[in-house]
Design an enzyme around this catalytic site. Structure first.
Site, PDB file in Angstrom:
ATOM      1  CG  ASP A  97     -11.964 -11.325  -6.573  1.00 14.84           C
ATOM      2  OD1 ASP A  97     -10.757 -11.614  -6.788  1.00 14.84           O
ATOM      3  OD2 ASP A  97     -12.447 -10.208  -6.823  1.00 14.84           O
ATOM      4  CG  HIS A  98     -13.424 -12.965 -10.789  1.00 13.60           C
ATOM      5  ND1 HIS A  98     -14.210 -12.387  -9.801  1.00 13.60           N
ATOM      6  CD2 HIS A  98     -13.234 -12.004 -11.725  1.00 13.60           C
ATOM      7  CE1 HIS A  98     -14.503 -11.149 -10.157  1.00 13.60           C
ATOM      8  NE2 HIS A  98     -13.924 -10.893 -11.308  1.00 13.60           N
ATOM      9  CB  CYS A 137      -9.538  -9.152  -4.749  1.00 15.84           C
ATOM     10  SG  CYS A 137      -9.136  -7.501  -4.131  1.00 15.84           S
ATOM     11  N   GLY A 138      -8.185  -8.485  -7.206  1.00 19.34           N
ATOM     12  CA  GLY A 138      -7.421  -7.850  -8.276  1.00 19.34           C
ATOM     13  C   GLY A 138      -6.352  -6.918  -7.726  1.00 19.34           C
ATOM     14  CB  THR A 139      -6.475  -3.758  -6.211  1.00 19.85           C
ATOM     15  OG1 THR A 139      -7.728  -3.819  -5.492  1.00 19.85           O
ATOM     16  CG2 THR A 139      -6.722  -3.316  -7.646  1.00 19.85           C
ATOM     17  N   GLY A 140      -6.307  -6.223  -4.021  1.00 15.98           N
ATOM     18  CA  GLY A 140      -6.222  -6.399  -2.569  1.00 15.98           C
ATOM     19  C   GLY A 140      -7.095  -5.412  -1.814  1.00 15.98           C
ATOM     20  CB  ILE A 141      -8.415  -2.080  -2.729  1.00 16.77           C
ATOM     21  CG1 ILE A 141      -7.016  -1.516  -2.999  1.00 16.77           C
ATOM     22  CG2 ILE A 141      -9.290  -1.002  -2.060  1.00 16.77           C
ATOM     23  CD1 ILE A 141      -6.981  -0.427  -4.070  1.00 16.77           C
ATOM     24  N   GLY A 142     -10.506  -4.235  -2.340  1.00 17.42           N
ATOM     25  CA  GLY A 142     -11.884  -4.581  -1.998  1.00 17.42           C
ATOM     26  C   GLY A 142     -11.963  -5.681  -0.952  1.00 17.42           C
ATOM     27  CG  HIS A 188       5.150  -1.534  14.129  1.00 18.97           C
ATOM     28  ND1 HIS A 188       5.627  -0.302  13.746  1.00 18.97           N
ATOM     29  CD2 HIS A 188       6.200  -2.179  14.708  1.00 18.97           C
ATOM     30  CE1 HIS A 188       6.904  -0.183  14.094  1.00 18.97           C
ATOM     31  NE2 HIS A 188       7.285  -1.322  14.668  1.00 18.97           N
ATOM     32  NE  ARG A 214       6.519   2.501  19.639  1.00 20.50           N
ATOM     33  CZ  ARG A 214       7.516   1.671  19.338  1.00 20.50           C
ATOM     34  NH1 ARG A 214       7.971   0.832  20.240  1.00 20.50           N
ATOM     35  NH2 ARG A 214       8.062   1.683  18.136  1.00 20.50           N
ATOM     36  CG  HIS A 215       3.702  -1.498  18.269  1.00 25.56           C
ATOM     37  ND1 HIS A 215       3.653  -0.394  17.448  1.00 25.56           N
ATOM     38  CD2 HIS A 215       5.020  -1.750  18.486  1.00 25.56           C
ATOM     39  CE1 HIS A 215       4.883  -0.005  17.150  1.00 25.56           C
ATOM     40  NE2 HIS A 215       5.732  -0.811  17.779  1.00 25.56           N
TER      41      HIS A 215
END
Ligand code: RB5
Length: 147
Positions: A8-9, A67-72, A100, A134-135
């Site tokens: 995003d911006h 994005c600003g934080t990567g979260i959204g 993993h 296992r992963h």
């Protein structure tokens, strides 16, 4: 290897930096925008990158979202079927996301992550193979949650 990329911006400068960085290393980068600093909505760009990966349209198997934080943008990406998106802010996590978690997308924040760390995270994410074993069982259980 082809890499799909988007932001995003709030992530456009780091996205553009990563694009140039990867192109300098010989990767083909499919840039799904945003292309201007105008305010926009990160789910739109998460969808473009994730649809590209899961449809096979461009041949990109991995994606990078900013994005600003990567979260959204990671929240949006993880709503897309077939996507395992990991927010990463350190090199160890970027490696583990591939080894993993078999992440096909990493997400990061322009307002939280410097370009040096971003470059290292991208390098190790793209270079690290999935460990399987296992992963794989755990990944299968994650993907079963989509049903
Ligand atoms: C946009 O201002 C900002 O909220 C967005 O880039 C992102 O940080 C959200 O998670």
């Amino acid at each position: 290897m082809k890499i799909a990329i988007g932001s995003d911006h709030g992530g456009i400068h780091l996205k553009n930096h990563i694009k140039a960085y990867l192109e300098g290393k010989g990767y083909e980068v499919i840039d799904h925008g945003t292309y201007t600093e105008d305010s926009c909505d990160y789910p739109d760009f998460a969808k473009k990158v994730c649809d590209d990966i899961t449809s096979g349209t461009s041949g990109a198997e991995k994606g990078i979202l900013v994005c600003g934080t990567g979260i959204g943008i990671s929240m949006a990406a993880n709503k897309c079927k077939g996507i395992r998106a990991a927010v990463v802010a350190d090199v160890f996590s970027a490696k583990m996301a591939a080894e993993h978690n078999n992440a096909n997308v990493i997400c990061m924040g322009e307002r939280t992550t410097g370009i040096g760390i971003a470059e290292m995270m991208v390098d190790i994410f793209l270079a690290t193979p999935f460990a399987g074993g296992r992963h794989q069982r755990r990944i299968d259980k994650i993907m079963a949650l989509e049903k």
